[in-house]
Scaffold this active site. Structure first.
Site, PDB file in Angstrom:
ATOM      1  N   LYS A 182      45.409  38.889  36.939  1.00 17.21           N
ATOM      2  CA  LYS A 182      45.032  39.914  37.910  1.00 17.21           C
ATOM      3  C   LYS A 182      43.866  39.359  38.722  1.00 17.21           C
ATOM      4  CE  LYS A 182      42.090  42.850  38.457  1.00 17.21           C
ATOM      5  NZ  LYS A 182      41.894  42.599  39.897  1.00 17.21           N
ATOM      6  N   GLU A 258      33.473  35.956  30.085  1.00 16.20           N
ATOM      7  CA  GLU A 258      32.476  35.217  30.872  1.00 16.20           C
ATOM      8  C   GLU A 258      31.805  36.245  31.767  1.00 16.20           C
ATOM      9  OE1 GLU A 258      31.695  32.141  30.472  1.00 16.20           O
ATOM     10  OE2 GLU A 258      33.395  31.279  29.399  1.00 16.20           O
ATOM     11  N   CYS A 292      27.408  33.531  38.931  1.00 10.22           N
ATOM     12  CA  CYS A 292      26.865  33.964  37.644  1.00 10.22           C
ATOM     13  C   CYS A 292      25.781  33.004  37.186  1.00 10.22           C
ATOM     14  CB  CYS A 292      27.975  34.038  36.604  1.00 10.22           C
ATOM     15  SG  CYS A 292      28.883  32.499  36.476  1.00 10.22           S
ATOM     16  N   GLU A 389      20.907  41.313  38.063  1.00 11.62           N
ATOM     17  CA  GLU A 389      21.527  40.122  38.643  1.00 11.62           C
ATOM     18  C   GLU A 389      21.502  40.332  40.163  1.00 11.62           C
ATOM     19  OE1 GLU A 389      25.648  39.787  37.515  1.00 11.62           O
ATOM     20  OE2 GLU A 389      25.523  37.623  37.446  1.00 11.62           O
TER      21      GLU A 389
HETATM   22  P1  NAP Z   1      33.612  42.906  38.326  1.00 11.47           P
HETATM   23  O1  NAP Z   1      33.406  44.058  39.221  1.00 11.47           O
HETATM   24  O2  NAP Z   1      33.281  43.046  36.889  1.00 11.47           O
HETATM   25  O3  NAP Z   1      35.148  42.490  38.518  1.00 11.47           O
HETATM   26  C1  NAP Z   1      35.701  41.378  37.873  1.00 11.47           C
HETATM   27  C2  NAP Z   1      37.189  41.581  37.749  1.00 11.47           C
HETATM   28  O4  NAP Z   1      37.416  42.719  36.887  1.00 11.47           O
HETATM   29  C3  NAP Z   1      37.905  41.891  39.058  1.00 11.47           C
HETATM   30  O5  NAP Z   1      39.190  41.338  39.027  1.00 11.47           O
HETATM   31  C4  NAP Z   1      37.979  43.410  39.024  1.00 11.47           C
HETATM   32  O6  NAP Z   1      39.034  43.953  39.781  1.00 11.47           O
HETATM   33  C5  NAP Z   1      38.234  43.663  37.552  1.00 11.47           C
HETATM   34  N1  NAP Z   1      37.872  45.002  37.117  1.00 11.47           N
HETATM   35  C6  NAP Z   1      36.915  45.819  37.609  1.00 11.47           C
HETATM   36  N2  NAP Z   1      36.897  46.989  36.916  1.00 11.47           N
HETATM   37  C7  NAP Z   1      37.878  46.895  35.983  1.00 11.47           C
HETATM   38  C8  NAP Z   1      38.370  47.764  34.958  1.00 11.47           C
HETATM   39  N3  NAP Z   1      37.846  48.961  34.759  1.00 11.47           N
HETATM   40  N4  NAP Z   1      39.383  47.335  34.192  1.00 11.47           N
HETATM   41  C9  NAP Z   1      39.931  46.121  34.374  1.00 11.47           C
HETATM   42  N5  NAP Z   1      39.499  45.239  35.312  1.00 11.47           N
HETATM   43  C10 NAP Z   1      38.485  45.625  36.099  1.00 11.47           C
HETATM   44  O7  NAP Z   1      32.826  41.622  38.826  1.00 11.47           O
HETATM   45  P2  NAP Z   1      32.815  40.986  40.286  1.00 11.47           P
HETATM   46  O8  NAP Z   1      31.913  41.804  41.129  1.00 11.47           O
HETATM   47  O9  NAP Z   1      34.199  40.714  40.760  1.00 11.47           O
HETATM   48  O10 NAP Z   1      32.166  39.562  39.975  1.00 11.47           O
HETATM   49  C11 NAP Z   1      30.813  39.375  39.858  1.00 11.47           C
HETATM   50  C12 NAP Z   1      30.389  39.347  38.403  1.00 11.47           C
HETATM   51  O11 NAP Z   1      31.110  38.327  37.717  1.00 11.47           O
HETATM   52  C13 NAP Z   1      28.931  38.982  38.242  1.00 11.47           C
HETATM   53  O12 NAP Z   1      28.353  39.780  37.243  1.00 11.47           O
HETATM   54  C14 NAP Z   1      28.984  37.525  37.800  1.00 11.47           C
HETATM   55  O13 NAP Z   1      27.860  37.095  37.075  1.00 11.47           O
HETATM   56  C15 NAP Z   1      30.217  37.513  36.975  1.00 11.47           C
HETATM   57  N6  NAP Z   1      30.751  36.152  36.851  1.00 11.47           N
HETATM   58  C16 NAP Z   1      30.631  35.523  35.649  1.00 11.47           C
HETATM   59  C17 NAP Z   1      31.081  34.216  35.516  1.00 11.47           C
HETATM   60  C18 NAP Z   1      30.949  33.502  34.206  1.00 11.47           C
HETATM   61  O14 NAP Z   1      31.624  32.497  34.034  1.00 11.47           O
HETATM   62  N7  NAP Z   1      30.118  33.960  33.270  1.00 11.47           N
HETATM   63  C19 NAP Z   1      31.670  33.560  36.595  1.00 11.47           C
HETATM   64  C20 NAP Z   1      31.780  34.239  37.807  1.00 11.47           C
HETATM   65  C21 NAP Z   1      31.315  35.551  37.918  1.00 11.47           C
HETATM   66  P3  NAP Z   1      38.765  44.374  41.301  1.00 11.47           P
HETATM   67  O15 NAP Z   1      38.520  43.132  42.031  1.00 11.47           O
HETATM   68  O16 NAP Z   1      40.031  45.035  41.702  1.00 11.47           O
HETATM   69  O17 NAP Z   1      37.590  45.296  41.287  1.00 11.47           O
END
Ligand code: NAP
Length: 488
Positions: A182, A258, A292, A389
């Site tokens: 997804k 992650e 991240c 963050e």
């Molecule tokens: P996010 O809002 O948590 O979304 C990540 C993914 O989860 C997206 O595909 C999102 O779909 C999906 N999602 C959101 N709510 C969900 C739910 N209730 N059930 C299932 N899936 C759900 O994060 P983001 O804003 O895309 O990314 C930024 C975050 O990712 C930051 O906190 C960053 O630090 C973290 N990150 C971590 C790493 C690592 O390796 N540790 C790497 C990159 C990013 P939608 O797009 O449709 O909302």
């Protein structure tokens, strides 16, 4: 512009389920935006709950055959994908710039990073091995074997959409698992285009299934409750990760998480300041701070802090900000308006509490969702920016007096993804390896990610590792068999 239109036309706009591209249930679509212009560039299928279940049906149906595929065949497929990605690197880079806004140079780096996982795991697949040995009494033989965990749900974020997709798809396929991926709603195009390459390479039906959707929770929830799903690999924010872990607990799913970070960047008084400034630019402004691994808190010895902030403010003011496709652009837009509002709030809060503003500090007028590269110093305890963050181009400097205080400040967070340390003192560098509570550390470097390294966090930054020798084990399960002594 014409080549952008031609490229976008080549990107599939459907769901990929059981080897077929098809529209979503009831023909629903969602618009993908270019954050540098605010304009919608393409409509793609908007999957429903039923589409998600159909994707899991396909992954489950293909699971036994893919698990039985030879290691060499899996390796060849991934190597083929690596080669094809290299050939088409410029197209992928442009697509990433269109959907995320990052400058083309950074998109090229993401394509290279994405390819590295395909090559790395093509080489890891043939190394899946077991063990054979006697038990202590000699009455039996222990055989330890590795097996694919089964169908996996892969959920990826928008900040490195292609990198996060290959970082999950490659080890899953190498291990013999089928997947439902997804992609992020805001940036699904590079994943769709990548999966069309896998299709071109003869990927068997159902091994990789893609569901783009604007209802992530509604689509993923039934899959997490379905006993056919055996693993969740998620990259995204910590709050969403926690919610998914709760759902995954019901089926005792294997999980790799992650999650978010709040990286400290420590500059000791014995640091090489030129190197520290260069590292800070990379650790902070890559992808406009939307990583991240982005340095979130700059913890600088008081004797260097003014000079450090002054030099970085000079760089911040000199950056060329604009659409990532334009020549010379170094800093692109934030992903959307919500991100701009959040970053502005963090800066305003810090300034209201007494921080000094050296550069930037405000959004740049549109079109597009730009924020001026910003440098703050004299951060006061209690400032939200020290806890949250930032995910934006804001470099915030606090000071310390001695090593113990620097360590206390660095570890004063629930996150533990990565830390950066600048020192020319070897023993001090080694002490930091032992004292900083993070899964990764950059010692005199500002970027640590690479396919050969076990990427992952401590504390609320996650569970499991992606990449390195460890990465494939996230998709394998161990079986121990005791066989009777063949000589008895
Ligand atoms: P996010 O809002 O948590 O979304 C990540 C993914 O989860 C997206 O595909 C999102 O779909 C999906 N999602 C959101 N709510 C969900 C739910 N209730 N059930 C299932 N899936 C759900 O994060 P983001 O804003 O895309 O990314 C930024 C975050 O990712 C930051 O906190 C960053 O630090 C973290 N990150 C971590 C790493 C690592 O390796 N540790 C790497 C990159 C990013 P939608 O797009 O449709 O909302």
């Amino acid at each position: 512009m014409k080549h952008e239109i031609d490229l976008l036309a080549q990107v599939p706009d459907g769901l990929f389920i059981g080897g077929q591209w098809r529209p979503a249930d009831e023909g629903a679509t969602l618009g993908v935006c270019d954050p540098a212009t605010g304009g919608i560039v393409k409509q793609v299928a908007d999957a429903s709950r039923a589409d998600g279940i159909a994707a899991l049906d396909a992954a489950d149906a293909a699971s036994a055959d893919w698990a039985a595929t030879s290691l060499g065949r899996r390796a060849d497929l991934l190597r083929g994908a690596f080669d094809l990605l290299q050939e088409r690197a410029e197209e992928f880079a442009l697509l990433l710039t269109i959907e995320t806004g990052k400058p083309l140079e950074e998109s090229r780096a993401e394509v290279a990073y994405s390819g590295d996982f395909l090559r790395w795991f093509s080489e890891e697949a043939p190394r899946i091995q077991g063990r054979y040995g006697q038990n202590a009494t000699g009455t039996g033989r222990m055989i330890i074997t590795q097996h694919p965990v089964g169908p996996c749900l892969l959920i990826t974020p928008w900040n490195f959409p292609l990198g996060m997709a290959t970082r999950k798809i490659a080890p899953a396929l190498a291990a013999g698992c089928t997947v439902v991926i997804k992609p992020p709603e805001l940036a699904p195009l590079s994943t769709l285009f990548f999966v069309s390459l896998l299709e071109e390479l003869g990927l068997p039906s159902g091994v990789v299934n893609v569901v783009t959707t604007s209802s992530a929770g509604a689509v993923s929830k039934p899959l997490l409750r379905d006993p056919r799903l055996r693993k969740l690999s998620f990259t995204g924010s910590t709050p969403v990760g926690i919610r998914l872990l709760e759902q995954a607990a019901r089926g005792v799913l294997r999980t790799s998480m992650e999650l978010g970070g709040n990286a400290p960047f420590i500059v000791f008084d014995d640091a090489d300041l030129d190197r520290a400034v260069e590292g800070a630019l990379k650790a902070k402004f890559r992808n406009v701070g939307q990583a991240c691994t982005a340095a979130n808190r700059f913890i600088v010895h008081h004797s260097l802090a003014d000079e450090f902030a002054r030099r970085l403010a000079g760089h911040a003011r000199a950056f060329t900000v604009g659409r990532g496709t334009d020549h010379g652009v170094e800093v692109g837009p934030l992903i959307d308006e919500r991100a701009v509002t959040k970053v502005k709030h963090l800066v305003d809060d810090a300034v209201a509490r007494g921080a000094t503003l050296h550069a930037g500090g405000a959004p740049i007028e549109g079109p597009g969702t730009f924020f001026a590269p910003t440098v703050l110093s004299d951060l006061q305890a209690g400032s939200e920016i020290l806890r949250e963050e930032i995910f934006g181009p804001v470099l915030a400097v606090s000071t310390f007096d001695d090593e113990d205080q620097a360590v206390r400040m660095a570890n004063d967070t629930n996150y533990g993804l990565v830390s950066y340390v600048y020192t020319e003192n070897l023993a001090r560098g080694q002490r930091m390896i032992e004292r900083l509570e993070t899964g990764m550390m950059g010692l005199n470097v500002g970027v640590v990610s690479n396919a050969g390294a076990p990427f992952g966090g401590w504390k609320s930054s996650g569970l499991g590792r992606e990449g390195g020798a460890e990465g494939i084990h996230e998709y394998l399960q161990t079986k121990y068999t005791l066989s009777a002594n063949p000589f008895a």
